[in-house]
Design an enzyme around this catalytic site. Structure first.
Site, mmCIF file in Angstrom:
data_model
loop_
_atom_site.group_PDB
_atom_site.id
_atom_site.type_symbol
_atom_site.label_atom_id
_atom_site.label_comp_id
_atom_site.label_asym_id
_atom_site.label_seq_id
_atom_site.Cartn_x
_atom_site.Cartn_y
_atom_site.Cartn_z
ATOM 1 N N GLU A 293 0.802 -1.234 0.000
ATOM 2 C CA GLU A 293 0.000 0.000 0.000
ATOM 3 C C GLU A 293 0.833 1.282 0.000
ATOM 4 O O GLU A 293 0.500 2.219 0.715
ATOM 5 C CB GLU A 293 -0.937 0.006 1.218
ATOM 6 C CG GLU A 293 -1.939 -1.119 1.198
ATOM 7 C CD GLU A 293 -2.832 -1.124 2.427
ATOM 8 O OE1 GLU A 293 -4.067 -1.198 2.238
ATOM 9 O OE2 GLU A 293 -2.325 -1.077 3.560
HETATM 10 C C1 ACM Z 1 -2.009 -5.262 4.039
HETATM 11 O O1 ACM Z 1 -3.086 -5.712 4.468
HETATM 12 N N1 ACM Z 1 -1.880 -3.984 3.792
HETATM 13 C C2 ACM Z 1 -0.885 -6.127 3.804
#
Ligand code: ACM
Length: 483
Positions: A293
């Site tokens: 992310e």
């Molecule tokens: C995640 O759930 N951002 C790995």
């Protein structure tokens, strides 16, 4: 029993009964395993249960044939006693977790209970399907103390979990002492989600945790999440930011707004120190650099960053582990990629790219294995961005066939992550972990032929009385006929 053993046969005319004159026999080097078993059974039975060299009423032997493998064991319980044989300490420990489940639930009690202490006659021959059977605890969004994490280790080790992935840094908190960058914990560790006081592990605390995990034959996998999920670090050191301006600490739960500065040398001097100090405290061979992310890192910069960060992990003698996004660029040999996709084809393509490069995979499909997803609409805790994850949904999948175009040989195993945005104490953690974690543990351990929801449901129901004895705050999912 959970996980279901590879092979088990009943000895219908045999029952083992633990009596007050019982002894535990063990080889000298395996004394601690016997002592820990004896300590628990003394509490619940009130028996003396002396531990002695060699054989006893219960005999634990690690002198079994190599063919049992690193974690395999054989167990026989009959009228004359119990024998557990393994080729390693780890295998012996796994066998002892099986014996604990064969005994009545009250054997787990912390105070003296009435017998009888019977085990139905049986022979078991058991070894795991996968070598990596993990659980992740996010100690960044909410901090959990050493004692709390130890309790968590006690519970997960009952299901033959052998990796504890600690998510040690994120936007909301930096939780591991780094001597060369002390403000990471002094400032970056001072708060948590909601703005209450945070916390961090000193080096002594962390060594204590790693040692405690090792005594349960669990290897800690530390994660320092980069280049996103880094607000706690950015808030602690202005020089890590573009423009040398430190942001405030962050105690809400949005993701994707923070990034290390990819084109600054200090970023890599920082990571060199952090990875060196974390690697020094890590007996296991994996160091997780996150990589998920990174929504505010331009993609070209992300692609430049990951190999540089990975090189530093390798420099300190560890293999790289990272979330599946890292597979968009080149990966060093020995990398383990953690798949956290749902049905998203992009994530599946990244998993394929990882394998094409020679990496192996740990599977944490968010719509199956994420322990922080709500069970149903009304679950008071947890999130639901990956959907609702019922007990059946979390259990009913096959790691070998989850991902298209990925050979079964590329799968190292499974991991159930627990993110803690909504979980600020151990009771809430237990509510999300139990009863789903045992199912993920079984997917990691038991042979494919043993995986069956209908029979699993019945075996899971039998765990309820154990959790009651242990004081575990488990979710009494209505699809299970709890005893
Ligand atoms: C995640 O759930 N951002 C790995």
């Amino acid at each position: 029993m959970i996980p279901q053993p590879t092979a088990q046969q009943a000895l219908p005319d045999e029952t083992f009964t633990l009596l007050s004159d019982a002894t535990i026999g063990v080889d000298e080097q395996m004394q601690t395993i016997a002592d820990n078993l004896a300590a628990q059974l003394r509490r619940s039975t009130g028996f003396a249960l002396p531990v002695q060299q060699g054989t006893g009423t219960i005999t634990l032997s690690a002198n079994g044939p190599e063919s049992l493998g690193a974690e395999g064991y054989e167990l026989r319980a009959d009228a004359s006693g119990v024998t557990i044989t393994a080729a390693t300490a780890e295998g012996l420990f796994r066998g002892v977790t099986t014996l604990r489940q064969l005994l009545p639930a009250k054997a787990e009690a912390g105070s003296e209970q009435d017998g009888p202490w019977e085990v139905a006659g049986t022979t078991i021959s058991d070894s795991p399907r996968y070598g990596y059977r993990g659980v992740m605890l996010d100690v960044s969004r909410h901090f959990f103390t050493v004692d709390q994490v130890k309790h968590f280790i006690d519970l997960v080790s009952l299901y033959k979990i052998n990796r504890l992935h600690l998510h040690l840094s994120d936007d909301q908190g930096w939780r591991i002492q780094v001597d060369t960058w002390p403000r990471l914990t002094e400032h970056g560790g001072s708060q948590q989600v909601g703005g209450s006081a945070g916390g961090y592990y000193t080096k002594a605390d962390y060594a204590d945790l790693v040692q405690y995990a090792a005594e349960h034959y669990i290897t800690v996998v530390p994660e320092i999440d980069t280049p996103g999920h880094t607000n706690a670090a950015l808030a602690s050191y202005p020089e890590l930011n573009k423009g040398d301006q430190a942001p405030d600490l962050y105690t809400e739960t949005e993701v994707g707004f923070s990034s290390l500065t990819i084109d600054k040398d200090v970023t890599y001097a920082f990571l060199d120190d952090v990875f060196r100090e974390v690697a020094e405290q890590t007996p296991g061979d994996l160091l997780h650099l996150g990589g998920d992310e990174a929504h505010s890192t331009p993609h070209s910069e992300y692609l430049a960053f990951v190999p540089k960060a990975a090189e530093l992990v390798v420099k300190y003698g560890k293999r790289v582990m990272g979330w599946h996004e890292i597979a968009d660029g080149p990966l060093p040999a020995g990398t383990v990629v953690q798949y956290w996709g749902t049905e998203d084809p992009k994530a599946q393509v990244l998993a394929q790219q990882a394998v094409e490069q020679g990496a192996t995979l740990v599977l944490s499909p968010a719509n199956r294995a994420y322990l922080d997803m709500k069970y149903h609409e009304e679950t008071p805790l947890g999130l639901q961005w990956a959907g609702l994850v019922s007990v059946e949904q979390s259990y009913s999948w096959n790691p070998a066939t989850l991902l298209p175009n990925v050979p079964a040989s590329a799968i190292d195993g499974v991991e159930a992550p627990l993110w803690t945005e909504t979980l600020d104490d151990l009771e809430k953690v237990e509510f999300m972990v139990f009863p789903r974690l045992p199912g993920i543990a079984e997917l990691g351990w038991s042979p494919e032929s043993a995986l069956d929801w209908t029979t699993y449901r019945d075996r899971l129901a039998e765990q309820g009385p154990r959790w009651e004895v242990l004081g575990v705050n488990f979710y009494r999912a209505p699809e299970i006929d709890w005893r």
